[in-house]
Scaffold this motif. Structure first.
Motif, PDB file in Angstrom:
ATOM      1  N   CYS A  12       0.838  -1.201   0.000  1.00  0.00           N
ATOM      2  CA  CYS A  12       0.000   0.000   0.000  1.00  0.00           C
ATOM      3  C   CYS A  12       0.870   1.247   0.000  1.00  0.00           C
ATOM      4  CB  CYS A  12      -0.904   0.031   1.236  1.00  0.00           C
ATOM      5  SG  CYS A  12      -1.965  -1.415   1.421  1.00  0.00           S
ATOM      6  N   ILE A  13       0.239   2.376  -0.183  1.00  0.00           N
ATOM      7  CA  ILE A  13       0.920   3.659  -0.092  1.00  0.00           C
ATOM      8  C   ILE A  13       0.019   4.621   0.667  1.00  0.00           C
ATOM      9  CG2 ILE A  13       0.030   4.423  -2.334  1.00  0.00           C
ATOM     10  CD1 ILE A  13       2.688   5.942  -2.698  1.00  0.00           C
ATOM     11  N   LYS A  14       0.613   5.384   1.570  1.00  0.00           N
ATOM     12  CA  LYS A  14      -0.148   6.341   2.350  1.00  0.00           C
ATOM     13  C   LYS A  14      -0.632   7.484   1.457  1.00  0.00           C
ATOM     14  CE  LYS A  14      -0.946   5.322   6.598  1.00  0.00           C
ATOM     15  NZ  LYS A  14      -2.335   5.264   7.076  1.00  0.00           N
ATOM     16  N   ALA A  15      -1.791   8.051   1.818  1.00  0.00           N
ATOM     17  CA  ALA A  15      -2.379   9.119   1.015  1.00  0.00           C
ATOM     18  C   ALA A  15      -2.625  10.347   1.875  1.00  0.00           C
ATOM     19  CB  ALA A  15      -3.682   8.645   0.388  1.00  0.00           C
ATOM     20  N   GLU A  16      -2.784  11.464   1.225  1.00  0.00           N
ATOM     21  CA  GLU A  16      -3.237  12.679   1.885  1.00  0.00           C
ATOM     22  C   GLU A  16      -4.444  13.217   1.112  1.00  0.00           C
ATOM     23  OE1 GLU A  16      -0.361  15.768   1.777  1.00  0.00           O
ATOM     24  OE2 GLU A  16       0.296  15.320  -0.270  1.00  0.00           O
ATOM     25  N   LEU A  17      -5.320  13.917   1.820  1.00  0.00           N
ATOM     26  CA  LEU A  17      -6.527  14.439   1.194  1.00  0.00           C
ATOM     27  C   LEU A  17      -6.283  15.850   0.688  1.00  0.00           C
ATOM     28  CD1 LEU A  17      -9.203  13.135   3.719  1.00  0.00           C
ATOM     29  CD2 LEU A  17      -8.602  12.175   1.496  1.00  0.00           C
ATOM     30  N   ILE A  18      -6.568  16.053  -0.585  1.00  0.00           N
ATOM     31  CA  ILE A  18      -6.334  17.351  -1.228  1.00  0.00           C
ATOM     32  C   ILE A  18      -7.610  17.766  -1.952  1.00  0.00           C
ATOM     33  CG2 ILE A  18      -5.022  18.559  -3.026  1.00  0.00           C
ATOM     34  CD1 ILE A  18      -2.642  16.828  -2.367  1.00  0.00           C
ATOM     35  N   LYS A  19      -7.952  19.034  -1.851  1.00  0.00           N
ATOM     36  CA  LYS A  19      -9.133  19.548  -2.544  1.00  0.00           C
ATOM     37  C   LYS A  19      -8.814  19.716  -4.023  1.00  0.00           C
ATOM     38  CE  LYS A  19     -12.574  23.262  -2.371  1.00  0.00           C
ATOM     39  NZ  LYS A  19     -13.716  22.335  -2.316  1.00  0.00           N
ATOM     40  N   LYS A  36     -10.116  20.776  -8.004  1.00  0.00           N
ATOM     41  CA  LYS A  36     -10.990  21.725  -8.673  1.00  0.00           C
ATOM     42  C   LYS A  36     -12.247  21.034  -9.186  1.00  0.00           C
ATOM     43  CE  LYS A  36     -10.931  25.303 -12.256  1.00  0.00           C
ATOM     44  NZ  LYS A  36     -10.145  25.955 -13.328  1.00  0.00           N
ATOM     45  N   GLY A  37     -13.387  21.638  -8.951  1.00  0.00           N
ATOM     46  CA  GLY A  37     -14.653  21.106  -9.438  1.00  0.00           C
ATOM     47  C   GLY A  37     -15.314  20.105  -8.520  1.00  0.00           C
ATOM     48  N   SER A  38     -14.727  19.860  -7.334  1.00  0.00           N
ATOM     49  CA  SER A  38     -15.302  18.893  -6.395  1.00  0.00           C
ATOM     50  C   SER A  38     -15.225  19.442  -4.978  1.00  0.00           C
ATOM     51  CB  SER A  38     -14.558  17.560  -6.483  1.00  0.00           C
ATOM     52  OG  SER A  38     -15.039  16.659  -5.511  1.00  0.00           O
ATOM     53  N   ASP A  39     -16.300  19.227  -4.214  1.00  0.00           N
ATOM     54  CA  ASP A  39     -16.319  19.649  -2.816  1.00  0.00           C
ATOM     55  C   ASP A  39     -15.687  18.598  -1.910  1.00  0.00           C
ATOM     56  OD1 ASP A  39     -17.609  22.007  -3.451  1.00  0.00           O
ATOM     57  OD2 ASP A  39     -19.602  21.119  -3.265  1.00  0.00           O
ATOM     58  N   ARG A  40     -15.567  17.374  -2.426  1.00  0.00           N
ATOM     59  CA  ARG A  40     -15.038  16.291  -1.612  1.00  0.00           C
ATOM     60  C   ARG A  40     -13.528  16.193  -1.765  1.00  0.00           C
ATOM     61  NH1 ARG A  40     -16.483   9.813  -1.991  1.00  0.00           N
ATOM     62  NH2 ARG A  40     -16.105   9.321   0.198  1.00  0.00           N
ATOM     63  N   LEU A  41     -12.819  16.114  -0.657  1.00  0.00           N
ATOM     64  CA  LEU A  41     -11.366  15.973  -0.703  1.00  0.00           C
ATOM     65  C   LEU A  41     -10.994  14.641  -1.348  1.00  0.00           C
ATOM     66  CD1 LEU A  41     -10.448  17.303   2.865  1.00  0.00           C
ATOM     67  CD2 LEU A  41     -10.292  18.539   0.690  1.00  0.00           C
ATOM     68  N   ALA A  42      -9.978  14.672  -2.206  1.00  0.00           N
ATOM     69  CA  ALA A  42      -9.561  13.465  -2.935  1.00  0.00           C
ATOM     70  C   ALA A  42      -8.248  12.925  -2.357  1.00  0.00           C
ATOM     71  CB  ALA A  42      -9.387  13.785  -4.414  1.00  0.00           C
ATOM     72  N   PRO A  43      -8.134  11.589  -2.241  1.00  0.00           N
ATOM     73  CA  PRO A  43      -6.883  10.993  -1.742  1.00  0.00           C
ATOM     74  C   PRO A  43      -5.798  11.018  -2.816  1.00  0.00           C
ATOM     75  CG  PRO A  43      -8.450   9.270  -2.294  1.00  0.00           C
ATOM     76  CD  PRO A  43      -9.156  10.579  -2.518  1.00  0.00           C
ATOM     77  N   VAL A  44      -4.643  11.512  -2.448  1.00  0.00           N
ATOM     78  CA  VAL A  44      -3.500  11.579  -3.365  1.00  0.00           C
ATOM     79  C   VAL A  44      -2.322  10.856  -2.727  1.00  0.00           C
ATOM     80  CG1 VAL A  44      -1.893  13.106  -4.561  1.00  0.00           C
ATOM     81  CG2 VAL A  44      -4.288  13.760  -4.338  1.00  0.00           C
ATOM     82  N   PRO A  45      -1.655   9.936  -3.433  1.00  0.00           N
ATOM     83  CA  PRO A  45      -0.535   9.188  -2.847  1.00  0.00           C
ATOM     84  C   PRO A  45       0.602  10.117  -2.423  1.00  0.00           C
ATOM     85  CG  PRO A  45      -1.264   8.177  -4.905  1.00  0.00           C
ATOM     86  CD  PRO A  45      -1.960   9.489  -4.820  1.00  0.00           C
TER      87      PRO A  45
END
Length: 434
Positions: free
Chosen positions: A409-416, A418-427
């Protein structure tokens, strides 16, 4: 006029403007318009009966009588167009006493009813339960949902999120009160079907005995149709039966509610796959007039990660829960990792624990607050000892000789984004782990 205006309200506004403007110079046309306005206002106020729409139709036809002024005919054409296009909405206002668009203020449903996907009259059935009238409560629920006991146990209860009582302390337990009333009514032998109409000579084949197929069969049978359900599984219920674990939804609950539908004369044919065991042509020869397709969604998405298809001990959760429900109750492994954060993932994890797994972990790529699973399910999983690994993105199933040794696995961070209100996980680069 706003496009989203309720057609009933739209008719009232149109006729009111026609009458108040003084442009209806013909006495006969003005009299017809005033009568239609009065009838439509009664529909918008919840005071209409089944004859109101028939009376409005008759009055609209009077606009087109011989030697009728052109202005009357124009008014008649406008009203006829509204009625022809939105007749079901007028009928819904009369029958349900509700205006979902909120334009007819006297028919605005309560917030809990608006939030209910089935539009159940929540305040009315809760009032009946409070008075100890469980059978009447079930009758109200089954106008819009033929499976109140089932839904009282597994519904995600969006109604409670909108409950105004929550502004004071906590929301009313709408979901569990539904199950409470259904169980009480069933125990008192007061859980009875409405009187169905006489057979109208038409036969319907419903493909699939899941909640969609069962609901269609129930309402069609009440309307006087002959209904036959064909189901590929050996039992009725669909994903209710093979997708939701027994500890959450006991099988006998499903069986008893299905039995009430069967009492309406609905015929069930199990272990029958449409297009294979029986064909469209075969059913047409048997006199079937129409088909309702309710085959459900019994397949999982692939993750698209390396090793997913290479090891026999990698299962998709939907098939795993289905196999367990149908009798294959073998432990999937000593140490189980479930990938995902929805209710199906929680069900798979808690089921694995009950089958004898020593440890069960859930790997989810977002945070706990973003889990789509019901918070109650998450809390119960934690209480049972299931571990959670948040902000965890799976990369590869690793192992050798068909034996899994780990999940990279790889750890992720949540980043906002563009065009979405939901934070997206980024490796996070360099944050790999097994």
């Amino acid at each position: 006029m706003a496009e989203k205006t309720c057609p009933v309200r739209q008719t009232i506004i149109y006729l009111s403007e026609q009458i108040s403007s003084g442009c209806l110079t013909d006495p006969r046309g003005r009299r017809i318009s005033e009568q239609i306005l009065h009838l439509t206002e009664e529909i918008a106020e919840g005071a209409a009966g089944d004859d109101h729409l028939l009376a409005i139709n008759s009055l609209v036809e009077e606009y087109f009588h011989a030697k009728s002024p052109l202005q009357n005919q124009d008014t008649g054409k406008t009203l006829k167009g509204i009625l022809d296009e939105h007749r079901e909405i007028f009928q819904s206002h009369i029958q349900s006493k509700n205006c979902p668009s909120h334009d007819c203020v006297k028919l605005v449903p309560s917030p809990c009813q608006m939030a209910c996907p089935a539009g159940i009259d929540v305040p009315t059935y809760l009032s009946f339960i409070a008075e100890g009238k469980d059978a009447q409560a079930i009758e109200v629920i089954r106008r819009d949902n033929p499976l109140p006991w089932v839904c009282g146990l597994v519904c995600t209860r969006p109604c409670e999120m909108m409950c105004v009582r929550a502004r004071i302390d906590t929301p009313v337990s709408i979901k569990f009160l539904k199950a409470f009333a259904a169980e009480r009514a069933m125990s008192d032998r007061a859980y009875i079907n409405p009187v169905k109409k006489d057979f109208n000579g038409k036969k319907i084949c419903v493909v699939g005995a899941g909640p969609g197929g069962l609901s269609a069969a129930y309402y069609l049978a009440l309307m006087g149709y002959g209904v036959k359900i064909i189901e590929a599984l050996p039992v009725a219920g669909g994903m209710l039966m093979v997708g939701i674990p027994r500890y959450r939804l006991p099988r006998e609950v499903i069986d008893r509610e299905v039995a009430t539908i069967e009492e309406l004369g609905v015929e069930f044919s199990y272990n029958t796959r449409f297009g294979k065991d029986v064909t469209f042509e075969d059913l047409k020869k048997q006199g079937v007039d129409a088909f309702f397709i309710a085959i459900g969604a019994h397949k999982s998405w692939d993750l698209g990660i390396k090793g997913e298809k290479e090891f026999p001990r990698v299962f998709d959760a939907v098939k795993f829960l289905k196999d367990v429900a149908l009798g294959d109750r073998h432990v999937p492994g000593k140490h189980v990792v479930v990938i995902g954060g929805g209710n199906v993932a929680i069900d798979a994890a808690r089921t694995s624990l009950r089958l004898g797994a020593q440890t069960v972990s859930i790997a989810y790529r977002r945070s706990r607050t973003q889990m789509p699973a019901d918070i109650e399910e998450v809390e119960q999983a934690e209480e049972e000892g299931i571990e959670f690994s948040f902000l965890t993105i799976p990369k590869e199933v690793v192992g050798e000789n068909n034996v899994i040794t780990g999940l990279d696995c790889i750890k992720a961070e949540l980043i906002k984004k563009k065009g979405s209100d939901r934070l997206a996980p980024v490796p996070i680069l360099g944050k790999d782990f097994t």
